[in-house]
Design a protein around this motif. Sequence first.
Motif, PDB file in Angstrom:
ATOM      1  N   LYS A  52      -8.965   3.839  -6.498  1.00  0.00           N
ATOM      2  CA  LYS A  52      -8.073   3.102  -5.929  1.00  0.00           C
ATOM      3  C   LYS A  52      -7.967   2.068  -4.940  1.00  0.00           C
ATOM      4  O   LYS A  52      -8.398   2.596  -3.500  1.00  0.00           O
ATOM      5  CB  LYS A  52      -6.812   3.945  -5.757  1.00  0.00           C
ATOM      6  N   PRO A  53      -8.376   1.147  -5.050  1.00  0.00           N
ATOM      7  CA  PRO A  53      -7.991  -0.271  -4.030  1.00  0.00           C
ATOM      8  C   PRO A  53      -6.851  -0.023  -2.356  1.00  0.00           C
ATOM      9  O   PRO A  53      -5.782   0.368  -3.218  1.00  0.00           O
ATOM     10  CB  PRO A  53      -8.694  -1.235  -4.353  1.00  0.00           C
ATOM     11  N   PHE A  54      -7.188  -0.133  -1.796  1.00  0.00           N
ATOM     12  CA  PHE A  54      -5.480  -0.194  -1.399  1.00  0.00           C
ATOM     13  C   PHE A  54      -5.525  -1.271  -0.729  1.00  0.00           C
ATOM     14  O   PHE A  54      -6.663  -1.734   0.518  1.00  0.00           O
ATOM     15  CB  PHE A  54      -5.706   1.016   0.015  1.00  0.00           C
ATOM     16  N   LEU A  55      -4.883  -1.941   0.179  1.00  0.00           N
ATOM     17  CA  LEU A  55      -4.358  -3.136   0.955  1.00  0.00           C
ATOM     18  C   LEU A  55      -3.185  -2.885   1.932  1.00  0.00           C
ATOM     19  O   LEU A  55      -2.366  -2.137   1.474  1.00  0.00           O
ATOM     20  CB  LEU A  55      -4.254  -3.763   0.470  1.00  0.00           C
ATOM     21  N   ILE A  56      -3.935  -2.270   3.808  1.00  0.00           N
ATOM     22  CA  ILE A  56      -2.545  -2.018   4.249  1.00  0.00           C
ATOM     23  C   ILE A  56      -2.355  -2.990   5.214  1.00  0.00           C
ATOM     24  O   ILE A  56      -3.364  -3.905   5.772  1.00  0.00           O
ATOM     25  CB  ILE A  56      -3.530  -0.510   5.056  1.00  0.00           C
ATOM     26  N   GLU A  57      -1.216  -3.169   5.576  1.00  0.00           N
ATOM     27  CA  GLU A  57      -0.818  -3.907   6.682  1.00  0.00           C
ATOM     28  C   GLU A  57      -0.800  -2.541   7.916  1.00  0.00           C
ATOM     29  O   GLU A  57       0.481  -2.175   7.356  1.00  0.00           O
ATOM     30  CB  GLU A  57       0.656  -5.208   6.328  1.00  0.00           C
ATOM     31  N   ALA A  58      -1.110  -3.083   8.959  1.00  0.00           N
ATOM     32  CA  ALA A  58      -0.724  -2.189  10.251  1.00  0.00           C
ATOM     33  C   ALA A  58       0.223  -2.881  11.263  1.00  0.00           C
ATOM     34  O   ALA A  58       0.068  -3.579  11.603  1.00  0.00           O
ATOM     35  CB  ALA A  58      -1.354  -1.532  10.909  1.00  0.00           C
ATOM     36  N   LYS A  59       1.108  -1.931  11.834  1.00  0.00           N
ATOM     37  CA  LYS A  59       2.259  -2.379  12.636  1.00  0.00           C
ATOM     38  C   LYS A  59       2.815  -1.789  13.251  1.00  0.00           C
ATOM     39  O   LYS A  59       2.287  -0.270  13.112  1.00  0.00           O
ATOM     40  CB  LYS A  59       3.318  -2.803  11.989  1.00  0.00           C
TER      41      LYS A  59
END
Length: 341
Positions: free
Chosen positions: A142-149
């Motif tokens: 499973k690929p993940f894209l994450i926007e960290a805030k």
Amino acid sequence: MKLPYKFYRNLFDFDHDKIAQNGHVDITLFDIKRSMLTVGQIPWNKGVPLEILKWKIKIIEAHINALESSVKIKNIKYLESTEKVTISFYIGMTFAQLISEKLYNIKHLYHLNSHNDERFEINKLAKSPDLIGINEKSLGAKPFLIEAKGSSISQKKFPYARVEAATKQLDSVNNIKFTHNNNIYFKKDINKLVIATHPLKSEELITQIIDPVGEGELDIVVNSDVSLLNYYFTIMSLIENSKEEPSIYVINDIEFQISYIKDLNLYIGLSKKIYTILHNSFIIRYYENYLSVDGIYMESIEVLNRYDEQIDFIQRTNTTDDFSIGKDGVLLFSNLKDINK
């Protein structure tokens, strides 16, 4: 100690406070330090300088209050507004890495940088998400894209406008290709998450996780071997350049190559098998500045997947705050007695 989180199925639910799941992850102070040393690394050919790593550790010590049952922020009132921005950035990145590892079994997160970055190819200039990773233990991966805030401001909830902007960056991606298997994952197969961390009015840190829905135009190719080498480059550099001779220690039947880093007052270790797989590629890159990395990603992942249960056991049974082991095989601790497990 516990880091609480709230999961929302989409941006609408986040706006209307419709929580799909409440929970927490168990972490130690040294988990936070370990994450700070590995998250968001970019490919400096000589590793991140010790002065910078020391500064990062000091940020944790100055602004994170590790209690038995919670993680709190501290000393923020003594900072100017521009200084708070730096703390907010590291809160976002560091805790996004920990949530990714603890909740989603992601061993490595790579910081996307589309400008002259040998790790990635991106088909057009546009704002892309912060972090990319893959859960190799899942069926089919499973690929993940994450926007960290992150935010250092005490508030009841993370600002909606910043979460909305983060979802747009995630929505910009159409597909991802990883070179170790040449699989192309289209938008329906990509897990996209906004992971936003901030202090409550009580100064206790909390994380909100939002799963946005949308479509985009960016096509990303991840060079798996190069990304992996660069992920470990600073850790390898610390071990290789330690003034003390590295030692081999065994914890729960896993051998670790360990060095004491005097400038950081820490012991840093790496699974000996991972260290051996990466060593030649590291030496060639470090001293001769060219790449020889074919196959190191799959070799490393096969090792780490075999270690999953052992590492989980070490994490569950750890009773000291001055010890951390990651699913990436990186070890961090303050005293040799802490590794007699």
